[in-house]
Scaffold this motif. Structure first.
Motif, PDB file in Angstrom:
ATOM      1  N   VAL A 276       0.865  -1.182   0.000  1.00  0.00           N
ATOM      2  CA  VAL A 276       0.000   0.000   0.000  1.00  0.00           C
ATOM      3  C   VAL A 276       0.901   1.231   0.000  1.00  0.00           C
ATOM      4  N   SER A 277       0.731   2.092  -0.985  1.00  0.00           N
ATOM      5  CA  SER A 277       1.539   3.315  -1.067  1.00  0.00           C
ATOM      6  C   SER A 277       0.634   4.530  -0.970  1.00  0.00           C
ATOM      7  N   PHE A 278       1.241   5.647  -0.548  1.00  0.00           N
ATOM      8  CA  PHE A 278       0.501   6.887  -0.343  1.00  0.00           C
ATOM      9  C   PHE A 278       0.962   7.931  -1.353  1.00  0.00           C
ATOM     10  N   GLN A 279      -0.001   8.677  -1.891  1.00  0.00           N
ATOM     11  CA  GLN A 279       0.295   9.779  -2.806  1.00  0.00           C
ATOM     12  C   GLN A 279       1.163   9.328  -3.976  1.00  0.00           C
ATOM     13  N   ALA A 280       0.840   8.170  -4.557  1.00  0.00           N
ATOM     14  CA  ALA A 280       1.582   7.680  -5.716  1.00  0.00           C
ATOM     15  C   ALA A 280       1.408   8.639  -6.894  1.00  0.00           C
ATOM     16  N   HIS A 281       2.484   8.827  -7.652  1.00  0.00           N
ATOM     17  CA  HIS A 281       2.463   9.802  -8.747  1.00  0.00           C
ATOM     18  C   HIS A 281       2.105   9.110 -10.053  1.00  0.00           C
ATOM     19  N   GLN A 282       1.130   9.661 -10.752  1.00  0.00           N
ATOM     20  CA  GLN A 282       0.685   9.143 -12.041  1.00  0.00           C
ATOM     21  C   GLN A 282       0.256  10.318 -12.910  1.00  0.00           C
ATOM     22  N   HIS A 283       0.105  10.067 -14.227  1.00  0.00           N
ATOM     23  CA  HIS A 283      -0.363  11.109 -15.139  1.00  0.00           C
ATOM     24  C   HIS A 283      -1.610  10.614 -15.868  1.00  0.00           C
ATOM     25  N   LEU A 284      -2.508  11.544 -16.137  1.00  0.00           N
ATOM     26  CA  LEU A 284      -3.729  11.209 -16.850  1.00  0.00           C
ATOM     27  C   LEU A 284      -3.532  11.225 -18.351  1.00  0.00           C
ATOM     28  N   ASP A 285      -2.644  12.078 -18.838  1.00  0.00           N
ATOM     29  CA  ASP A 285      -2.494  12.281 -20.286  1.00  0.00           C
ATOM     30  C   ASP A 285      -1.163  11.729 -20.782  1.00  0.00           C
ATOM     31  N   GLU A 286      -1.109  11.499 -22.094  1.00  0.00           N
ATOM     32  CA  GLU A 286       0.097  10.974 -22.722  1.00  0.00           C
ATOM     33  C   GLU A 286       1.260  11.959 -22.642  1.00  0.00           C
ATOM     34  N   ALA A 287       0.973  13.241 -22.649  1.00  0.00           N
ATOM     35  CA  ALA A 287       2.026  14.253 -22.574  1.00  0.00           C
ATOM     36  C   ALA A 287       2.563  14.424 -21.160  1.00  0.00           C
ATOM     37  N   ARG A 288       1.967  13.735 -20.172  1.00  0.00           N
ATOM     38  CA  ARG A 288       2.414  13.750 -18.782  1.00  0.00           C
ATOM     39  C   ARG A 288       2.396  15.166 -18.198  1.00  0.00           C
ATOM     40  N   GLN A 289       1.317  15.879 -18.484  1.00  0.00           N
ATOM     41  CA  GLN A 289       1.149  17.230 -17.960  1.00  0.00           C
ATOM     42  C   GLN A 289       0.056  17.309 -16.890  1.00  0.00           C
ATOM     43  N   LEU A 290      -0.822  16.306 -16.852  1.00  0.00           N
ATOM     44  CA  LEU A 290      -1.918  16.288 -15.890  1.00  0.00           C
ATOM     45  C   LEU A 290      -1.571  15.304 -14.772  1.00  0.00           C
ATOM     46  N   ASP A 291      -1.115  15.848 -13.643  1.00  0.00           N
ATOM     47  CA  ASP A 291      -0.674  15.007 -12.523  1.00  0.00           C
ATOM     48  C   ASP A 291      -1.848  14.416 -11.756  1.00  0.00           C
ATOM     49  N   LEU A 292      -1.649  13.196 -11.290  1.00  0.00           N
ATOM     50  CA  LEU A 292      -2.604  12.527 -10.412  1.00  0.00           C
ATOM     51  C   LEU A 292      -1.852  12.011  -9.185  1.00  0.00           C
ATOM     52  N   ARG A 293      -2.425  12.200  -8.007  1.00  0.00           N
ATOM     53  CA  ARG A 293      -1.820  11.700  -6.768  1.00  0.00           C
ATOM     54  C   ARG A 293      -2.903  11.138  -5.852  1.00  0.00           C
ATOM     55  N   PRO A 294      -3.360   9.924  -6.096  1.00  0.00           N
ATOM     56  CA  PRO A 294      -4.367   9.332  -5.206  1.00  0.00           C
ATOM     57  C   PRO A 294      -3.800   9.131  -3.808  1.00  0.00           C
ATOM     58  N   ASP A 295      -4.680   9.234  -2.806  1.00  0.00           N
ATOM     59  CA  ASP A 295      -4.226   9.106  -1.421  1.00  0.00           C
ATOM     60  C   ASP A 295      -3.645   7.726  -1.142  1.00  0.00           C
ATOM     61  N   ILE A 296      -4.340   6.679  -1.623  1.00  0.00           N
ATOM     62  CA  ILE A 296      -3.964   5.301  -1.258  1.00  0.00           C
ATOM     63  C   ILE A 296      -4.036   4.421  -2.505  1.00  0.00           C
ATOM     64  N   LEU A 297      -2.974   3.650  -2.721  1.00  0.00           N
ATOM     65  CA  LEU A 297      -2.916   2.760  -3.882  1.00  0.00           C
ATOM     66  C   LEU A 297      -2.421   1.399  -3.420  1.00  0.00           C
ATOM     67  N   TRP A 298      -3.172   0.346  -3.765  1.00  0.00           N
ATOM     68  CA  TRP A 298      -2.736  -1.008  -3.410  1.00  0.00           C
ATOM     69  C   TRP A 298      -2.282  -1.752  -4.655  1.00  0.00           C
ATOM     70  N   ARG A 299      -1.053  -2.288  -4.583  1.00  0.00           N
ATOM     71  CA  ARG A 299      -0.533  -3.163  -5.633  1.00  0.00           C
ATOM     72  C   ARG A 299      -0.458  -4.576  -5.081  1.00  0.00           C
ATOM     73  N   ASP A 300      -0.926  -5.555  -5.876  1.00  0.00           N
ATOM     74  CA  ASP A 300      -0.902  -6.938  -5.412  1.00  0.00           C
ATOM     75  C   ASP A 300       0.512  -7.502  -5.489  1.00  0.00           C
ATOM     76  N   ALA A 301       0.660  -8.779  -5.146  1.00  0.00           N
ATOM     77  CA  ALA A 301       1.984  -9.396  -5.072  1.00  0.00           C
ATOM     78  C   ALA A 301       2.711  -9.370  -6.407  1.00  0.00           C
ATOM     79  N   SER A 302       1.980  -9.324  -7.504  1.00  0.00           N
ATOM     80  CA  SER A 302       2.603  -9.282  -8.831  1.00  0.00           C
ATOM     81  C   SER A 302       3.008  -7.878  -9.245  1.00  0.00           C
ATOM     82  N   GLY A 303       2.613  -6.866  -8.440  1.00  0.00           N
ATOM     83  CA  GLY A 303       2.940  -5.483  -8.769  1.00  0.00           C
ATOM     84  C   GLY A 303       1.850  -4.757  -9.517  1.00  0.00           C
ATOM     85  N   GLY A 304       0.776  -5.454  -9.868  1.00  0.00           N
ATOM     86  CA  GLY A 304      -0.330  -4.809 -10.565  1.00  0.00           C
ATOM     87  C   GLY A 304      -1.192  -3.991  -9.617  1.00  0.00           C
ATOM     88  N   VAL A 305      -1.740  -2.890 -10.089  1.00  0.00           N
ATOM     89  CA  VAL A 305      -2.598  -2.045  -9.265  1.00  0.00           C
ATOM     90  C   VAL A 305      -3.944  -2.734  -9.076  1.00  0.00           C
TER      91      VAL A 305
END
Length: 397
Positions: A276-305
């Motif tokens: 479980v990670s906090f404030q993980a950084h992601q982008h909504l657009d292909e140009a990587r200009q629209l930042d996303l930072r969800p409060d809580i993100l869970w990745r399973d044992a394989s690393g998938g969200v």
């Protein structure tokens, strides 16, 4: 001095204020200030901060809507999941956040210092006529080129001037300056301040020094966590032009977000694995200009969200919350996202997004529940989130 007492999420109060006091209060951005029904009277309503502050000639007290003991439980749990959350911080006789925190601070600090001030080794750089420790060669050559004496040296000194004592001493001093603490607490805090002889106080605005729990400082941990809370909530100024002095103010949305993040991590990782990670950084657009930072993100044992969660203390912008969660789900290719509100502000509901196959699930936590019941709610929530994550493994493509 004008005293104003308001309650978080409570009704506005109408008070007589001078135009200058009203301006300073509004500029502080701690509360909302508007002209009242009659001349000279102003309407004051609390925002998302709780605590106490002195602003010009106004003393402001903002009480939280959750019980005081519950609030400090939330803060303690979030700031250090294995620290002081289960300790008795002696709040039963105190009314109001600031008096309760002041009492908790002096009682825990007094208990921690009964065996005496903790001492430890501190690295010291100084100029000396004799060699102690080791010679700082670079400093010696740059400052004393060609001179045999004095020497630029570095040595370990056994002292009380260590990070733990600096944090405690500074918190005691700052709490003494906060309005609204009781007479007994003020007397005991003054007594404690006098015990920190030889301990350097921290400069305002600078981060507290790092320390790690250990066998040696175990007796100080509870007091240190409370002291860090005081330092984090203390301010010298706030807003754009409103001078705020002697303040202790907490952002309730941050307290709630931190608590939910840590509590969910503790409920999910030991049972379901992954991370479980906090404030993980992601982008909504292909140009990587629209930042996303969800409060809580869970990745399973394989690393998938597997799940994305956002903590929402208030439902003032519920539509905006849903749009934000929709963006998270699209970016992480999930068919379900979770918004967790405080019970009473938003009912549990599910939104199925048209033409997208994405469901936004709104949950509610009762923060007024007893700690054991509140953590039970979090465990149930974690199971719901993980189960729904498994059901949404068919990612959007």
């Amino acid at each position: 001095m004008t005293l104003i007492q308001v309650r978080e999420a409570g009704p506005a109060v109408h008070v007589h204020l001078s135009a200058e006091d009203a301006r300073r209060l509004a500029a502080s951005e701690i509360v909302e200030v508007r002209p009242g029904p009659t001349g000279g009277r102003w309407s004051v309503r609390a925002g998302n901060k709780v605590g106490a502050a002195r602003i010009g000639e106004v003393e402001l007290h903002i009480e939280p809507k959750v019980p005081i003991a519950r609030l400090l439980f939330l803060v303690g749990y979030a700031r250090n999941p294995k620290g002081w959350r289960n300790e008795n911080v002696a709040l039963t006789d105190e009314k109001g956040l600031v008096p309760a925190l002041a009492a908790a601070l002096w009682r825990q600090t007094d208990r921690a210092l009964r065996p005496g001030l903790l001492q430890g080794y501190q690295v010291t750089d100084e100029t000396s006529p004799i060699l102690r420790g080791r010679l700082r060669e670079t400093a010696q050559l740059s400052r004393r080129a060609g001179l045999a004496l004095p020497l630029e040296i570095r040595h370990d000194e056994y002292t009380v001037d260590i990070p733990e004592n600096r944090i405690l001493a500074t918190a005691v001093d700052r709490m003494l300056a906060v309005p609204g603490i009781g007479a007994e607490s003020r007397r005991m805090l003054r007594h404690l301040a006098g015990r920190f002889v030889g301990v350097t106080r921290l400069r305002a605005g600078l981060p507290a020094p790092m320390w790690r729990p250990s066998r040696l400082n175990d007796r100080l941990v509870v007091a240190l966590r409370l002291a860090e809370l005081v330092l984090a909530g203390a301010s010298v100024e706030a807003g754009r032009g409103g001078v705020v002095s002697n303040a202790f103010l907490l952002d309730m949305w941050r307290v709630y977000e931190d608590f939910l993040s840590v509590a969910l991590r503790e409920a999910i990782e030991p049972v379901h694995g992954g991370t479980v990670s906090f404030q993980a950084h992601q982008h909504l657009d292909e140009a990587r200009q629209l930042d996303l930072r969800p409060d809580i993100l869970w990745r399973d044992a394989s690393g998938g969200v597997g799940a994305v969660v956002d903590a929402k203390y208030k439902a003032d912008a519920a539509r905006g919350d849903a749009y934000q969660m929709l963006a998270y789900c699209i970016a992480y290719q999930l068919s379900r996202g979770h918004l967790v509100y405080v019970s009473g502000d938003h009912p549990p509901v599910r939104h199925l997004v048209r033409n997208a196959g994405i469901e936004i699930v709104c949950h509610a936590l009762d923060l007024e529940a007893a700690p054991v019941d509140l953590l039970a709610q979090v465990r149930v929530l974690s199971e719901t989130i993980i189960d729904s994550g498994a059901a949404s493994t068919v990612a959007l493509r």
